[in-house]
Motif scaffolding. Sequence first.
Motif, short mmCIF file in Angstrom:
data_model
loop_
_atom_site.label_atom_id
_atom_site.label_comp_id
_atom_site.label_asym_id
_atom_site.label_seq_id
_atom_site.Cartn_x
_atom_site.Cartn_y
_atom_site.Cartn_z
N VAL A 289 -8.03 5.42 4.27
CA VAL A 289 -6.86 6.67 4.57
C VAL A 289 -5.94 6.54 3.03
O VAL A 289 -5.83 5.75 3.10
N MET A 290 -5.57 7.86 3.01
CA MET A 290 -4.22 7.74 1.39
C MET A 290 -3.44 8.80 1.81
O MET A 290 -3.28 9.13 2.58
N LEU A 291 -2.39 7.63 1.39
CA LEU A 291 -1.06 8.42 1.68
C LEU A 291 0.03 8.50 0.77
O LEU A 291 0.10 7.33 -0.19
N PHE A 292 0.66 9.19 0.03
CA PHE A 292 1.32 10.00 -0.78
C PHE A 292 2.78 10.12 -0.38
O PHE A 292 2.51 10.72 0.94
N ASP A 293 3.26 9.32 -0.77
CA ASP A 293 4.76 9.63 -0.50
C ASP A 293 5.58 10.37 -1.78
O ASP A 293 5.83 9.65 -2.87
N GLU A 294 5.48 11.74 -1.79
CA GLU A 294 6.47 12.60 -2.88
C GLU A 294 5.71 12.42 -3.93
O GLU A 294 6.81 11.52 -5.19
N PRO A 295 4.54 12.29 -4.15
CA PRO A 295 4.53 11.83 -5.19
C PRO A 295 4.40 11.46 -7.17
O PRO A 295 4.34 11.77 -8.32
N THR A 296 4.97 13.55 -6.65
CA THR A 296 5.11 14.07 -8.02
C THR A 296 6.78 14.39 -8.03
O THR A 296 7.21 15.40 -9.16
N SER A 297 7.69 13.63 -7.29
CA SER A 297 9.55 13.68 -7.28
C SER A 297 9.85 13.49 -8.57
O SER A 297 10.69 13.80 -8.57
N ALA A 298 8.98 12.90 -9.40
CA ALA A 298 9.92 12.36 -11.00
C ALA A 298 8.81 13.02 -11.60
O ALA A 298 9.03 12.73 -13.41
N GLY B 255 0.08 -16.15 10.94
CA GLY B 255 -0.87 -16.62 11.66
C GLY B 255 -0.27 -15.50 12.98
O GLY B 255 -2.29 -15.76 12.86
N SER B 256 -0.37 -14.85 12.77
CA SER B 256 0.20 -14.04 14.03
C SER B 256 -0.62 -12.56 14.44
O SER B 256 -1.31 -12.24 13.48
N PRO B 257 -0.88 -12.45 15.20
CA PRO B 257 -2.68 -11.04 15.99
C PRO B 257 -1.50 -10.04 14.55
O PRO B 257 -2.53 -9.66 14.01
N TRP B 258 0.30 -9.85 14.51
CA TRP B 258 0.05 -8.69 13.83
C TRP B 258 0.13 -8.72 12.37
O TRP B 258 -0.20 -8.05 11.56
N ALA B 259 0.51 -10.65 11.92
CA ALA B 259 0.22 -10.25 10.26
C ALA B 259 -1.53 -10.07 10.21
O ALA B 259 -1.79 -9.47 9.28
N ARG B 260 -1.88 -10.53 10.57
CA ARG B 260 -3.80 -10.27 10.01
C ARG B 260 -4.18 -9.06 10.84
O ARG B 260 -4.81 -8.25 10.02
N ILE B 261 -3.92 -8.04 11.45
CA ILE B 261 -4.13 -7.04 11.37
C ILE B 261 -3.41 -5.89 10.93
O ILE B 261 -3.80 -4.64 9.93
N HIS B 262 -2.06 -6.20 10.15
CA HIS B 262 -1.63 -5.90 9.29
C HIS B 262 -2.45 -5.68 8.17
O HIS B 262 -2.38 -5.03 7.43
N ARG B 263 -3.27 -6.36 7.99
CA ARG B 263 -3.96 -7.39 6.56
C ARG B 263 -4.91 -6.36 6.40
O ARG B 263 -5.50 -5.82 5.36
N GLN B 264 -5.27 -6.16 7.84
CA GLN B 264 -7.06 -4.87 7.45
C GLN B 264 -6.05 -4.12 7.58
O GLN B 264 -7.60 -3.10 6.56
N ILE B 265 -5.17 -3.06 8.49
CA ILE B 265 -4.81 -2.13 7.66
C ILE B 265 -4.77 -1.78 6.74
O ILE B 265 -4.64 -0.64 5.94
N CYS B 266 -3.71 -2.60 5.46
CA CYS B 266 -4.14 -2.32 4.69
C CYS B 266 -4.96 -2.43 3.31
O CYS B 266 -5.36 -1.05 2.59
N LEU B 267 -6.06 -2.66 4.15
CA LEU B 267 -7.23 -2.63 3.18
C LEU B 267 -8.16 -0.95 3.14
O LEU B 267 -9.11 -1.40 2.53
N ARG B 268 -7.58 -1.21 4.98
CA ARG B 268 -7.87 0.63 4.72
C ARG B 268 -7.19 1.25 4.72
O ARG B 268 -7.48 2.69 4.56
N VAL B 269 -6.00 1.62 3.88
CA VAL B 269 -4.97 2.09 3.94
C VAL B 269 -4.19 2.78 2.46
O VAL B 269 -3.60 1.24 1.57
N GLY B 270 -4.96 3.32 1.52
CA GLY B 270 -4.36 3.81 0.30
C GLY B 270 -2.47 4.21 0.26
O GLY B 270 -2.60 5.23 1.14
N MET B 271 -1.58 3.75 -0.43
CA MET B 271 -0.51 4.52 -0.42
C MET B 271 -0.50 4.48 -2.34
O MET B 271 -0.83 3.68 -3.22
N VAL B 272 0.06 6.04 -2.85
CA VAL B 272 1.15 6.65 -4.01
C VAL B 272 1.84 6.40 -4.17
O VAL B 272 2.62 7.92 -2.39
N PHE B 273 3.10 6.11 -4.43
CA PHE B 273 4.87 5.66 -4.11
C PHE B 273 4.88 6.87 -5.38
O PHE B 273 4.26 7.35 -6.07
N GLN B 274 6.41 7.18 -5.14
CA GLN B 274 6.75 8.54 -6.15
C GLN B 274 6.88 7.55 -7.40
O GLN B 274 6.91 8.55 -8.48
#
Length: 250
Positions: free
Chosen positions: A165-174, A73-92
């Motif tokens: 925002v979209m984050l891509f972490d070496e999406p073509t390495s495999a 219930g800390s501010p960090w946890a709440r802000i983290h969840r809001q950021i996760c809803l704004r940021v998409g991520m694609v992994f290796q």
Amino acid sequence: MIEVQGLRKSFGTVEVLRGVHLSVDRGEVAAIIGPSGSGKSTFLRCLNGLERFDSGRVVVDGLSLGAEAETNGSPWARIHRQICLRVGMVFQSFNLFPHRTALENVMEGPLYVLGLDRAAAEERARRLLDRVGMSERLHAMPRQLSGGQQQRVAIARALAMEPRVMLFDEPTSALDPRMTAEVLAVMADLAADGLTMVAVTHAMTFARRVANTVHVFGNGRIIESGPPRQVFEDPHEEATRMLLSNVQAT
């Protein structure tokens, strides 16, 4: 859209990020390149809170995430969840649900996180799978898809949350060269539409042709940043020249 100030992160006694500063404008495509072990993937995971950092601050779309202690219930946890809803991520790795079809994988977030009704979630999923060239494989299971096809489903799944925002972490390495080309074409299409993107990549052609800014990581720091033409044709730092010469030699 993104402002990173003095980011530091250690794993035990190993300091992986050593005071990283970086900013990304709205609609910008930022490519991050560098040798293995230079902190690129850790940095990307810190942007949306998948890794807790030791000091510094990350600001995404006006939401500020610091290194304060986390409690329920800390501010960090709440802000983290809001950021996760704004940021998409694609992994290796593709991380698709193996027991769900391509369509069901993409519907999952809108249904259970955003609370869309099933008809709306399915319409969104069909539209996005069509956009990434997967409209003919809607009902295929992940095991029935090639690596490139699975990664395109993963991109559609991230887009289904309508991230800013979209984050891509070496999406073509495999992937092999043909599958790599398929995924990079989708990423280039997203960039052309003005989506803010940060991509950790070894695909130098993509970084050179699609990115607005290239950031070169080395030993936990950004050693050089600039437009692709400057970084690739007239690098200022010897470490950048060595990196590019090694890439060209492989």
